[in-house]
Enzyme design. Structure first.
Site, PDB file in Angstrom:
ATOM      1  N   HIS A   1      -4.850  -1.719  -5.586  1.00 22.04           N
ATOM      2  CA  HIS A   1      -4.066  -0.593  -6.089  1.00 22.04           C
ATOM      3  C   HIS A   1      -4.992   0.532  -6.521  1.00 22.04           C
ATOM      4  O   HIS A   1      -5.858   0.329  -7.380  1.00 22.04           O
ATOM      5  CB  HIS A   1      -3.189  -1.045  -7.269  1.00 22.04           C
ATOM      6  CG  HIS A   1      -2.197  -2.111  -6.899  1.00 22.04           C
ATOM      7  ND1 HIS A   1      -1.408  -2.745  -7.819  1.00 22.04           N
ATOM      8  CD2 HIS A   1      -1.850  -2.619  -5.702  1.00 22.04           C
ATOM      9  CE1 HIS A   1      -0.626  -3.617  -7.196  1.00 22.04           C
ATOM     10  NE2 HIS A   1      -0.891  -3.566  -5.908  1.00 22.04           N
TER      11      HIS A   1
ATOM     12  N   ASP B   1       0.807  -1.217   0.000  1.00 24.59           N
ATOM     13  CA  ASP B   1       0.000   0.000   0.000  1.00 24.59           C
ATOM     14  C   ASP B   1       0.847   1.277   0.000  1.00 24.59           C
ATOM     15  O   ASP B   1       0.455   2.296   0.570  1.00 24.59           O
ATOM     16  CB  ASP B   1      -0.971   0.015   1.204  1.00 24.59           C
ATOM     17  CG  ASP B   1      -1.821  -1.237   1.249  1.00 24.59           C
ATOM     18  OD1 ASP B   1      -2.186  -1.728   0.166  1.00 24.59           O
ATOM     19  OD2 ASP B   1      -2.118  -1.723   2.359  1.00 24.59           O
TER      20      ASP B   1
END
Ligand code: GDP
Ligand code: IMO
Ligand code: MG
Length: 457
Positions: free
Chosen positions: A71, A43
């Protein structure tokens, strides 16, 4: 702009040596591939960096992981989240490739595609190529993922905190050579059905509570097979042609991150694939000589989802501020991400394995309001600095972090578009990170959108 590419890298158009017996000239390896990898626990903003590079890429490829990844890409005020689809799918001029190293949950793939189609991402299925060697994640793998978590909790008092997307069980099937691949699904369906039933029985013998409506599953899989068929290619040959045909800009989008790597991560609190640079080679059939730039993505602080050691974690107001200001909530599971100071020990460790060409430092803007900012620069054990990143989790839990403290810049950086727009104290913070890792920082992120990225060189 940023995908480094030069014509001299692309001379070769010869067929493979075996076809003609003619040796290709030395040092003529074809197109070079640019790889984007997470340098922390995931992340970091890989999606945003890939999106930026993908605007001029011909091909964007996923090499490992599955829909455990999440994503985010923000373009023209629209937010997309990608799980199995490469983030480059947004670029209507580029091809997206899901490589052999990825594990694919077909209902998840089509759900993701259809959801994005409704958002306006038309024609995604026309520009998606799927390797015939990719392994399949079945619904029961996901159920087993959950059962294994419950078992871990009962036996060891803690689980891993997986995404429950079936990633561990699917890679286990692959490693134990009972897994089923895309080419099996598209081959003789009778044979596929027999192997599918055997696989179900294997899991049922381990987990007697597991119930699977085999006939219903097979019926659905048969439908998915026909939807998938036009996208499937021999992934190795497709990549070979892309590497050795006319000049092409090829981008690999890493999923998960270095500290979640099955070999190099904080085992066992990791995912089940290689999220470091080797995964780009094994997951797509790319020879190491074709690896060009390797860009590491690191947040200006650190986050982690799920269980496991996190030496710079801040279980206090600073951690809460990072969590709320950074909207640190998992894209795949909706869980709150744990937050802490930037840990340069882990980024340097990721650098040892990946040899990054440059770093993208994201989310600098989140630090804008802090009075002071800390950075973890070394680990100590029994009062002594250790030069390596510990393999053993008990040891990692015991390390004491040595910090450098920086004064906050207390200025809004979100409108900064070039280096000189940043306050001197923020520049100082960036330069310190760069010097400590020994890798240049090429981009600095100051907001979610595509344009909120400062390019340094
Ligand atoms: P990935 O898994 O590495 O692609 O990252 P995620 O998408 O899971 O999480 C990164 C989050 O940070 C997303 O919500 C992005 O939109 C956001 N983001 C990325 N770069 C920046 C940045 O520079 N500043 C801010 N404020 N947000 C960013
Ligand atoms: P992206 O690509 C953050 C974590 C999970 C869990 C562990 C194992 O968005 O950066 P798994 O479902 O893979 O068996 O879970 O790994 N994890 C991630 N954390 N970002 C990710 O992907 C992750 N993929 C897996 O939270 O701790
Ligand atoms: Mg993510």
């Amino acid at each position: 702009m940023s995908l480094t590419w030069s014509a001299k890298d692309h001379k070769n158009t010869n067929p493979p040596p075996a076809a003609t017996g003619i040796k290709r000239p030395r040092n003529d390896n074809g197109n070079k591939v640019t790889v984007v990898l997470g340098a922390q626990w995931g992340d970091e903003g890989k999606g945003k960096v890939v999106d930026l590079l993908a605007t001029e890429a011909d091909m964007v490829c996923r090499c490992q992981g599955g829909n455990n990844a999440g994503h985010t890409v923000v373009v023209d005020g629209k937010e997309y989240d990608f799980h199995l689809l490469p983030s480059g799918i947004i670029n209507s001029k580029s091809i997206s490739l899901i490589g052999n190293g990825v594990v694919i949950h077909l209902p998840g793939l089509f759900e993701e595609g259809d959801k994005n189609d409704k958002k306006g991402l038309k024609g995604w299925d026309k520009r998606l190529i799927v390797s015939d060697r990719a392994h399949l994640v079945f619904d029961f793998h996901q159920v087993v993922d959950g059962l294994q978590e419950t078992e871990r909790q009962a036996q060891e008092g803690k689980n891993i905190g997986t995404t429950k997307k079936g990633i561990g069980p699917a890679y286990s099937s692959k490693a134990s050579r009972t897994g089923l691949r895309v080419c099996d699904l598209l081959g003789d369906f009778k044979d596929f059905s027999t192997r599918f039933k055997n696989l179900v029985r294997q899991y049922q013998s381990m987990y007697p509570s597991l119930t699977v409506d085999t006939e219903d599953q097979l019926r659905k899989l048969k439908e998915y097979a026909e939807r998938l068929r036009p996208m499937v290619r021999d992934g190795v040959y497709y990549m070979y042609e892309a590497l050795h045909g006319p000049p092409k800009k090829i981008l690999v989008e890493g999923a998960n991150a270095a500290l979640l790597d099955i070999d190099f991560g904080t085992y066992p609190f990791v995912t089940s694939s290689n999220c470091t640079v080797g995964g780009a080679c094994t997951g797509l059939g790319i020879p190491p000589a074709n690896i060009g730039d390797v860009f590491g993505v690191a947040k200006a602080y650190t986050t982690r989802v799920g269980i496991g050691a996190f030496p710079t974690e801040q279980l206090n107001a600073s951690g809460e501020l990072l969590q709320t200001r950074g909207h640190e909530i998992g894209v795949t599971t909706g869980r709150k991400r744990r937050c802490g100071w930037l840990d340069l020990v882990i980024v340097r460790y990721a650098q040892m394995i990946n040899s990054f060409t440059a770093i993208a430092l994201t989310k600098l803007d989140i630090l804008d309001v802090l009075d002071e900012i800390k950075v973890g620069v070394a680990y100590k054990l029994n009062g002594k600095r250790i030069p390596h990143f510990p393999a053993n989790m008990d040891v990692l839990h015991k390390v004491e972090v040595e910090y450098e403290t920086f004064p906050g810049w207390k200025t809004d950086t979100s409108a900064a578009r070039k280096w000189n727009d940043l306050p001197a104290k923020a520049q100082n913070y960036i330069r310190f990170i760069e010097n400590h890792i020994g890798v240049p920082i090429k981009w600095v992120g100051v907001g979610k959108s595509r344009e909120c990225m400062i390019q340094m060189f």
